[in-house]
Write an enzyme that holds these catalytic residues in place. Structure first.
Site, PDB file in Angstrom:
ATOM      1  N   LEU A   1      42.057  28.903  -3.057  1.00 14.02           N
ATOM      2  CA  LEU A   1      41.930  29.569  -4.356  1.00 14.02           C
ATOM      3  C   LEU A   1      42.978  29.026  -5.325  1.00 14.02           C
ATOM      4  O   LEU A   1      42.659  28.491  -6.376  1.00 14.02           O
ATOM      5  CB  LEU A   1      42.095  31.087  -4.172  1.00 14.02           C
ATOM      6  CG  LEU A   1      42.276  31.906  -5.454  1.00 14.02           C
ATOM      7  CD1 LEU A   1      41.031  31.830  -6.321  1.00 14.02           C
ATOM      8  CD2 LEU A   1      42.629  33.348  -5.136  1.00 14.02           C
ATOM      9  N   ASP A   2      44.244  29.176  -4.955  1.00 21.42           N
ATOM     10  CA  ASP A   2      45.363  28.727  -5.790  1.00 21.42           C
ATOM     11  C   ASP A   2      46.440  28.195  -4.853  1.00 21.42           C
ATOM     12  O   ASP A   2      47.186  28.973  -4.274  1.00 21.42           O
ATOM     13  CB  ASP A   2      45.882  29.915  -6.601  1.00 21.42           C
ATOM     14  CG  ASP A   2      47.164  29.607  -7.364  1.00 21.42           C
ATOM     15  OD1 ASP A   2      47.522  28.427  -7.458  1.00 21.42           O
ATOM     16  OD2 ASP A   2      47.801  30.553  -7.848  1.00 21.42           O
ATOM     17  N   PRO A   3      46.501  26.884  -4.659  1.00 15.73           N
ATOM     18  CA  PRO A   3      45.740  25.830  -5.361  1.00 15.73           C
ATOM     19  C   PRO A   3      44.355  25.607  -4.760  1.00 15.73           C
ATOM     20  O   PRO A   3      44.145  25.792  -3.569  1.00 15.73           O
ATOM     21  CB  PRO A   3      46.618  24.589  -5.148  1.00 15.73           C
ATOM     22  CG  PRO A   3      47.275  24.834  -3.828  1.00 15.73           C
ATOM     23  CD  PRO A   3      47.499  26.324  -3.727  1.00 15.73           C
TER      24      PRO A   3
END
Length: 435
Positions: A114-116
């Protein structure tokens, strides 16, 4: 014609692994092995999946036999997926190189959760589109958070763990550096929570945002040398940072080994030791905590102290000492208190904000926003948005999308566009608006 069998080894059976495993096993030619330190966890993860088996491996062990077992297992597979703590990724990559997995001269695909991960796919998209139209990205902000859904955020901290509690807490202690108005701004870890500011993303939710680690490399990563402000960070519900500050002041977020921290201690005794309180009575400990935390007013003092009492750090409960340090021992306390109960759901929020200057001097603000809720009795939003993109990347590597060996990440249009197309095919895209 049927495709040749591909053998995939998935390391880790944590909170985000199941959606990844489900995606991989959709293809009948994929044969999946899930490995974890505990066989029961791996067996639970593969339950009901086709062509999937469980085994025991310990990627973090220094034991030569266990390390050899990891190397042997990786060498016997066509591809390895590392969903273990990031500190162990180098061990996995070294074993993959040694075993020539996925082939002689291997492909390493990073940063695709998701993040990253999903965040890159949409940042690169908007930047490319702005540049193609002759515009400049003058300011870039990106904030992401995994939260309990509002109706499930009822504990005093307004927070629950949808991923590693240890990693989660450490995020709040990192120093941060970002670019603001062309100047570098550095915030020491001890001041990070004090830098949190209100940041509206979703109507009706009271959110705060704070920077995360160094945002400076992203001017180059996203190819926006014209940007004068670049900030990436995290979001939480309003009122949460003050609890982190209190736990820091009391000394409970220290990751260093403590020789005195032994089995048999109560939480009151631990808090007495970390605060230097005269005795371990609740009244004495609370008064000492107030001295250390220096609350701005009585209302805030009451709010934070009641939350700390809920955690139990002033209680006579026996502490579960974990790894001989205070941070992990606190995690052992918080995990059952702050886990999602059956039927509860989480909320993932991600937003990019681009302030764009066009060739004619006009400016626009473009947002790219994700607001995703978990499924009660199903996958959390965090698990879905980390696991599925990872599964998609696995299939890209297996299908030969990457033509040359090397270390890759979704930082370019050539990689991001096809990955984003597959993410959107799963109904998982971001919504763009021009404000």
């Amino acid at each position: 014609m049927s495709s040749p069998t591909k053998r995939i080894l998935l390391l880790g059976a944590g909170a985000v692994a199941r959606p990844c495993a489900e995606y991989i096993t959709q293809r009948p030619e994929n044969v999946l092995t899930v490995a974890c330190r505990t066989l029961s966890s791996a067996e639970a993860l593969v339950s009901g999946l086709p062509n999937a088996t469980a085994t025991v491996l310990d990627v973090g062990s220094e034991d030569s036999e266990k390390r050899a077992a990891v190397e042997k297992a990786i060498a016997e597979h066509d591809l390895v997926v590392s969903l273990v703590p990031y500190a162990y990724h180098p061990n996995v990559i070294k074993a993959a190189i040694k075993g020539k997995t996925n082939k002689a001269g291997i492909v390493v695909m990073n940063e695709i959760g998701l993040d990253p991960g999903v965040d890159h796919l949409y940042a690169v998209k908007v930047v490319d589109e702005v540049h193609a139209k002759g515009g400049k990205v003058k300011e870039f902000y990106s904030f992401c958070g995994g939260l309990p859904a509002p109706e499930c955020a009822g504990n005093p901290l307004g927070y629950k763990f949808s991923w590693s509690p240890r990693g989660n807490l450490l995020v709040h202690l990192n120093s941060a550096t970002y670019l603001a108005g062309g100047k570098e701004v550095h915030i020491p870890g001890k001041d990070l929570m004090n830098s949190a500011k209100p940041y509206p993303i979703v109507d009706g939710l009271s959110l705060i945002a704070f920077p995360n680690r160094s945002s400076l490399p992203f001017r180059e990563t996203y190819q926006i040398p014209e940007a004068e402000t670049v900030m990436r960070g995290s979001v939480r519900y309003t009122g949460f940072p003050e609890y982190v500050n209190a736990l820091v002041a009391i000394g409970l977020l220290n990751p260093d080994p403590q020789p005195w921290l032994k089995d048999g201690l109560t939480w009151a005794e631990i808090t007495q030791h970390t605060t230097g309180a005269a005795e371990a009575s609740e009244e004495t400990l609370i008064n000492r905590a107030k001295e250390l935390c220096q609350f701005p007013d009585e209302e805030e003092s009451t709010r934070i102290i009641s939350g700390l009492k809920w955690i139990g750090i002033f209680s006579r409960d026996k502490a579960e000492i974990r790894y001989g340090n205070l941070l992990d021992t606190l995690c052992a306390r918080l995990e059952p208190l702050m886990k999602f109960k059956e039927g509860e759901r989480d909320l993932v929020i991600l937003q990019h904000k681009f302030v764009v200057e066009w060739a004619d001097g006009k400016t626009d603000t473009i947002t790219s926003t994700l607001e995703a809720y978990g499924e009660p009795h199903g996958h959390s939003a965090m698990a879905r948005y980390v696991g599925v993109p990872c599964g998609i990347a696995v299939q890209f590597v297996l299908d030969g999308f990457f033509k040359a060996p090397g270390i890759y990440a979704p930082h370019t249009k050539e990689i991001c566009d096809p990955l984003r197309e597959q993410v959107e095919a799963q109904g998982m895209g971001l919504v763009e608006k021009v404000l």
